[in-house]
Design a protein around this motif. Structure first.
Motif, PDB file in Angstrom:
ATOM      1  N   VAL A 341     -12.118  -5.809  56.991  1.00 59.87           N
ATOM      2  CA  VAL A 341     -13.229  -6.441  56.264  1.00 59.87           C
ATOM      3  C   VAL A 341     -14.204  -7.084  57.230  1.00 59.87           C
ATOM      4  O   VAL A 341     -15.436  -6.959  57.091  1.00 59.87           O
ATOM      5  N   SER A 342     -13.680  -7.809  58.231  1.00 54.16           N
ATOM      6  CA  SER A 342     -14.565  -8.495  59.181  1.00 54.16           C
ATOM      7  C   SER A 342     -15.387  -7.511  60.000  1.00 54.16           C
ATOM      8  O   SER A 342     -16.549  -7.790  60.327  1.00 54.16           O
ATOM      9  N   MET A 343     -14.811  -6.336  60.342  1.00 48.77           N
ATOM     10  CA  MET A 343     -15.584  -5.326  61.068  1.00 48.77           C
ATOM     11  C   MET A 343     -16.751  -4.805  60.235  1.00 48.77           C
ATOM     12  O   MET A 343     -17.861  -4.608  60.748  1.00 48.77           O
ATOM     13  N   MET A 344     -16.505  -4.592  58.955  1.00 48.08           N
ATOM     14  CA  MET A 344     -17.575  -4.096  58.087  1.00 48.08           C
ATOM     15  C   MET A 344     -18.644  -5.146  57.841  1.00 48.08           C
ATOM     16  O   MET A 344     -19.805  -4.818  57.562  1.00 48.08           O
ATOM     17  N   LEU A 345     -18.281  -6.428  57.948  1.00 43.04           N
ATOM     18  CA  LEU A 345     -19.261  -7.496  57.759  1.00 43.04           C
ATOM     19  C   LEU A 345     -20.183  -7.660  58.962  1.00 43.04           C
ATOM     20  O   LEU A 345     -21.277  -8.228  58.828  1.00 43.04           O
ATOM     21  N   LEU A 346     -19.758  -7.200  60.139  1.00 44.54           N
ATOM     22  CA  LEU A 346     -20.573  -7.390  61.343  1.00 44.54           C
ATOM     23  C   LEU A 346     -21.949  -6.740  61.220  1.00 44.54           C
ATOM     24  O   LEU A 346     -22.965  -7.410  61.454  1.00 44.54           O
ATOM     25  N   PRO A 347     -22.063  -5.447  60.849  1.00 45.54           N
ATOM     26  CA  PRO A 347     -23.412  -4.879  60.711  1.00 45.54           C
ATOM     27  C   PRO A 347     -24.124  -5.341  59.444  1.00 45.54           C
ATOM     28  O   PRO A 347     -25.354  -5.465  59.429  1.00 45.54           O
ATOM     29  N   VAL A 348     -23.371  -5.610  58.377  1.00 40.86           N
ATOM     30  CA  VAL A 348     -23.989  -6.033  57.118  1.00 40.86           C
ATOM     31  C   VAL A 348     -24.631  -7.409  57.276  1.00 40.86           C
ATOM     32  O   VAL A 348     -25.712  -7.688  56.741  1.00 40.86           O
ATOM     33  N   SER A 349     -23.997  -8.314  58.031  1.00 41.49           N
ATOM     34  CA  SER A 349     -24.506  -9.671  58.177  1.00 41.49           C
ATOM     35  C   SER A 349     -25.834  -9.732  58.916  1.00 41.49           C
ATOM     36  O   SER A 349     -26.591 -10.699  58.760  1.00 41.49           O
ATOM     37  N   SER A 350     -26.118  -8.720  59.737  1.00 37.68           N
ATOM     38  CA  SER A 350     -27.341  -8.741  60.533  1.00 37.68           C
ATOM     39  C   SER A 350     -28.458  -7.893  59.935  1.00 37.68           C
ATOM     40  O   SER A 350     -29.494  -7.720  60.586  1.00 37.68           O
ATOM     41  N   LEU A 351     -28.259  -7.369  58.730  1.00 31.01           N
ATOM     42  CA  LEU A 351     -29.306  -6.525  58.132  1.00 31.01           C
ATOM     43  C   LEU A 351     -30.589  -7.295  57.899  1.00 31.01           C
ATOM     44  O   LEU A 351     -31.688  -6.772  58.028  1.00 31.01           O
ATOM     45  N   GLY A 352     -30.467  -8.574  57.562  1.00 28.97           N
ATOM     46  CA  GLY A 352     -31.664  -9.388  57.332  1.00 28.97           C
ATOM     47  C   GLY A 352     -32.163 -10.079  58.575  1.00 28.97           C
ATOM     48  O   GLY A 352     -33.096 -10.900  58.485  1.00 28.97           O
ATOM     49  N   GLY A 353     -31.578  -9.781  59.729  1.00 30.01           N
ATOM     50  CA  GLY A 353     -32.012 -10.409  60.966  1.00 30.01           C
ATOM     51  C   GLY A 353     -31.574 -11.851  61.114  1.00 30.01           C
ATOM     52  O   GLY A 353     -32.177 -12.605  61.886  1.00 30.01           O
ATOM     53  N   SER A 354     -30.537 -12.265  60.392  1.00 37.61           N
ATOM     54  CA  SER A 354     -30.077 -13.657  60.427  1.00 37.61           C
ATOM     55  C   SER A 354     -29.066 -13.829  61.561  1.00 37.61           C
ATOM     56  O   SER A 354     -27.976 -13.255  61.531  1.00 37.61           O
ATOM     57  N   TYR A 355     -29.428 -14.631  62.555  1.00 33.89           N
ATOM     58  CA  TYR A 355     -28.512 -14.898  63.666  1.00 33.89           C
ATOM     59  C   TYR A 355     -27.313 -15.734  63.241  1.00 33.89           C
ATOM     60  O   TYR A 355     -26.188 -15.436  63.650  1.00 33.89           O
ATOM     61  N   PRO A 356     -27.482 -16.796  62.406  1.00 35.74           N
ATOM     62  CA  PRO A 356     -26.295 -17.546  61.956  1.00 35.74           C
ATOM     63  C   PRO A 356     -25.306 -16.681  61.185  1.00 35.74           C
ATOM     64  O   PRO A 356     -24.088 -16.859  61.315  1.00 35.74           O
ATOM     65  N   ALA A 357     -25.802 -15.729  60.375  1.00 37.05           N
ATOM     66  CA  ALA A 357     -24.895 -14.859  59.632  1.00 37.05           C
ATOM     67  C   ALA A 357     -24.107 -13.962  60.575  1.00 37.05           C
ATOM     68  O   ALA A 357     -22.898 -13.757  60.400  1.00 37.05           O
ATOM     69  N   LEU A 358     -24.768 -13.421  61.605  1.00 39.57           N
ATOM     70  CA  LEU A 358     -24.069 -12.588  62.584  1.00 39.57           C
ATOM     71  C   LEU A 358     -23.045 -13.409  63.353  1.00 39.57           C
ATOM     72  O   LEU A 358     -21.937 -12.949  63.626  1.00 39.57           O
ATOM     73  N   MET A 359     -23.397 -14.649  63.684  1.00 38.54           N
ATOM     74  CA  MET A 359     -22.472 -15.515  64.403  1.00 38.54           C
ATOM     75  C   MET A 359     -21.236 -15.813  63.551  1.00 38.54           C
ATOM     76  O   MET A 359     -20.097 -15.762  64.039  1.00 38.54           O
ATOM     77  N   ALA A 360     -21.444 -16.107  62.274  1.00 38.00           N
ATOM     78  CA  ALA A 360     -20.318 -16.393  61.382  1.00 38.00           C
ATOM     79  C   ALA A 360     -19.406 -15.181  61.237  1.00 38.00           C
ATOM     80  O   ALA A 360     -18.168 -15.297  61.268  1.00 38.00           O
ATOM     81  N   ALA A 361     -20.009 -13.990  61.088  1.00 34.76           N
ATOM     82  CA  ALA A 361     -19.204 -12.774  60.963  1.00 34.76           C
ATOM     83  C   ALA A 361     -18.435 -12.492  62.253  1.00 34.76           C
ATOM     84  O   ALA A 361     -17.278 -12.037  62.214  1.00 34.76           O
ATOM     85  N   SER A 362     -19.031 -12.782  63.404  1.00 33.31           N
ATOM     86  CA  SER A 362     -18.353 -12.556  64.681  1.00 33.31           C
ATOM     87  C   SER A 362     -17.172 -13.505  64.851  1.00 33.31           C
ATOM     88  O   SER A 362     -16.109 -13.105  65.335  1.00 33.31           O
ATOM     89  N   VAL A 363     -17.350 -14.765  64.460  1.00 32.17           N
ATOM     90  CA  VAL A 363     -16.252 -15.730  64.544  1.00 32.17           C
ATOM     91  C   VAL A 363     -15.114 -15.312  63.609  1.00 32.17           C
ATOM     92  O   VAL A 363     -13.929 -15.395  63.963  1.00 32.17           O
ATOM     93  N   PHE A 364     -15.475 -14.858  62.409  1.00 29.57           N
ATOM     94  CA  PHE A 364     -14.467 -14.398  61.458  1.00 29.57           C
ATOM     95  C   PHE A 364     -13.701 -13.201  62.018  1.00 29.57           C
ATOM     96  O   PHE A 364     -12.467 -13.128  61.931  1.00 29.57           O
ATOM     97  N   TYR A 365     -14.426 -12.259  62.621  1.00 26.62           N
ATOM     98  CA  TYR A 365     -13.765 -11.104  63.227  1.00 26.62           C
ATOM     99  C   TYR A 365     -12.851 -11.533  64.371  1.00 26.62           C
ATOM    100  O   TYR A 365     -11.698 -11.080  64.474  1.00 26.62           O
ATOM    101  N   GLY A 366     -13.342 -12.400  65.272  1.00 21.90           N
ATOM    102  CA  GLY A 366     -12.542 -12.824  66.411  1.00 21.90           C
ATOM    103  C   GLY A 366     -11.252 -13.508  65.993  1.00 21.90           C
ATOM    104  O   GLY A 366     -10.182 -13.248  66.555  1.00 21.90           O
ATOM    105  N   PHE A 367     -11.331 -14.372  64.976  1.00 26.35           N
ATOM    106  CA  PHE A 367     -10.138 -15.076  64.509  1.00 26.35           C
ATOM    107  C   PHE A 367      -9.126 -14.090  63.928  1.00 26.35           C
ATOM    108  O   PHE A 367      -7.929 -14.163  64.237  1.00 26.35           O
TER     109      PHE A 367
END
Length: 485
Positions: A341-367
């Motif tokens: 799920v976290s891998m699929m959220l990585l590209p989806v979170s950045s579709l709107g160009g939101s850096y905080p969303a990409l950061m949150a998805a990356s932290v979720f994936y890393g954990f």
């Protein structure tokens, strides 16, 4: 007045022998922490040398990238050999020899005069070298030593198997603490290697890496037991051709009989599918961040945040697994789904160009990725038995060396075809789901209690043999009863 009582810990089958769960085992966890940091911490940080090597040897980025790729593949491919050597001889000696080879490889790499030398010292040459990689004619012949990747194969599997044999109730926590060194060392080594490059250039920096790798030797010296496998007991002393007898003995040391057992084959298949996509974010997350509109510093910080969350996830997952609230198999399968799920959220979170969303998805994936990595190998001892864990780990690493090489090229192909990383991350997440689905086919998966331990080997009383091994690990030297085995 009612007294609140702590819920009873889930009981293990009485037939399963338990490790000491402490004492010298925690010293071995510290040794594993240092050893793993000097294997995967160094491997993750080799990218610091990338630009310097491209410039010095005037080679393509693809040619330089094969150095780290072949190092990882070599480490995994030769893991069965490391396991067989530990079963045949002494774990302590094998790990110490691996540390010497790893240090020697980096020291010789510092004297490389062409890219072929780096393939032979840091990585492993895979076929003929292009003419542009040949040594300069004025240079003397360069020796062809075993690469650090081979030395790493003698360190990784034996250290993990040693920790598994010394812990039972706290096994997941011990593995989580040991594996947390990967994230910690990645943070420490990157700026350190950059400083070494500035002060001593790439040759001097590789020389320092060789000295660091030699610290694996004292870590291996901390292993007390003379790890003796029960594999030779399976090889009957029959009259026959010497070659057939030798092959039976080698198969016993490598535990090839595990490939005929359905639970182990199912487990390996699940992790092999997971391994196809697990490392894809490490390859493409920074490039994806740059394409999403992040600056170079922001994209690098995304990867750093994922690494910090990875370290935290490894320790937290190990602690939670040892509480005994859920079966370890169910926890591992759940983390596999969450990683997908976290891998699929990585590209989806950045579709709107939101850096905080990409950061949150990356932290979720890393954990999630760290939480999964620290406990999934803990399923092997209850699946195959502690005495066969060494060989089981070696065979698993061999198969992962094949599937792990597919993830990078496949994700790169999808990026070239589609023009972005959306399909790459989605397909990688899909492999996580496939691995989790395979895990559900393991025997007794839907049971709320652990199944009985695997049957002992014929002709040898497994419980007493294992108890003898654990006594050796604690420093005692009881006299074995030859009539029992």
């Amino acid at each position: 007045m009612a007294v609140l009582k702590r819920p009873a810990r889930r009981q293990r089958p009485p037939e399963e022998e338990e490790g000491p769960d402490g004492g010298w085992g925690w010293v071995l966890v510290g040794a594993m922490f240092v050893s793993i940091s000097l294997v995967f911490g160094l491997l993750r940080s080799l990218g610091v040398f990338f630009v310097e090597l491209v410039t010095h040897f005037d080679q393509s980025a693809q040619s330089i990238s094969w150095i780290s790729s072949t190092s990882l593949a070599t480490q995994q491919f030769f893991s069965p050999l490391g396991a067989a050597l530990c079963n045949a001889y002494d774990t302590r000696a094998v790990v110490m020899a691996g540390g010497c080879l790893a240090g020697l490889g980096f020291i010789l790499a510092s004297q490389a005069t062409c890219l072929a030398h780096l393939y032979l010292t840091i990585g492993l040459i895979t076929g003929t070298v292009r003419s542009r990689c040949l040594c300069y004619r004025s240079d003397p012949p360069h020796p062809h030593p075993l690469p650090p990747g081979f030395g790493w194969s003698l360190v990784f599997t034996p250290m993990i198997a040693t920790i598994m044999a010394n812990f039972t109730r706290r096994r997941s926590l011990a593995l989580g603490l040991g594996f947390s060194s990967i994230g910690v060392s990645s943070f420490a080594f990157n700026p350190l290697f950059q400083l070494l490059l500035q002060e001593y250039a790439w040759r001097g920096a590789l020389l320092v890496l060789g000295g660091l790798s030699l610290n694996i030797v004292p870590c291996g010296a901390l292993i007390r037991p003379k790890r003796r496998s029960k594999a030779p007991a399976k090889v009957e002393a029959e009259a026959g051709p010497p070659r057939a007898s030798l092959l039976r003995r080698v198969a016993g040391y490598m535990e090839l009989s595990l490939l005929r057992e359905r639970p182990y084959v199912t487990f390996v298949l699940g992790l092999a599918l997971l391994n196809v996509g697990y490392f894809v974010p490490y390859f493409h997350l920074v490039a994806h961040g740059r394409r999403a509109g992040c600056s170079q510093l922001q994209a690098a910080f995304v990867m750093s945040a994922a690494g910090a969350a990875d370290t935290l996830g490894r320790v937290a997952s190990g602690w939670f697994s040892d509480l005994g609230v859920f079966r370890l198999l169910h926890i591992v399968t759940g983390w596999m789904v969450l990683v997908g799920v976290s891998m699929m959220l990585l590209p989806v979170s950045s579709l709107g160009g939101s850096y905080p969303a990409l950061m949150a998805a990356s932290v979720f994936y890393g954990f999630c990725a760290g939480a999964l990595a620290s406990i999934m190998l803990g399923l092997l001892p209850p699946l195959v038995g502690v005495e066969r864990t060494m060989g089981a780990l070696g065979l698993l690493q061999l198969i992962e060396s094949i599937t792990g090489l597919l993830g990078g090229p496949l994700s790169g192909f999808l990026r070239d075809v589609t023009g972005d990383y959306l399909a790459s991350f989605l397909v990688s997440g899909g492999f996580m789901f496939l691995g989790a689905l395979v895990m559900t086919t393991l025997p007794h998966f839907f049971s709320c209690t652990d199944p009985p331990p695997p049957q002992t080997r014929p002709g040898c009383h497994g419980d007493k043999g294992l108890q003898l091994e654990m006594d050796q690990m604690n420093g005692s030297n009881p006299e074995p009863n030859k009539a029992e085995c």
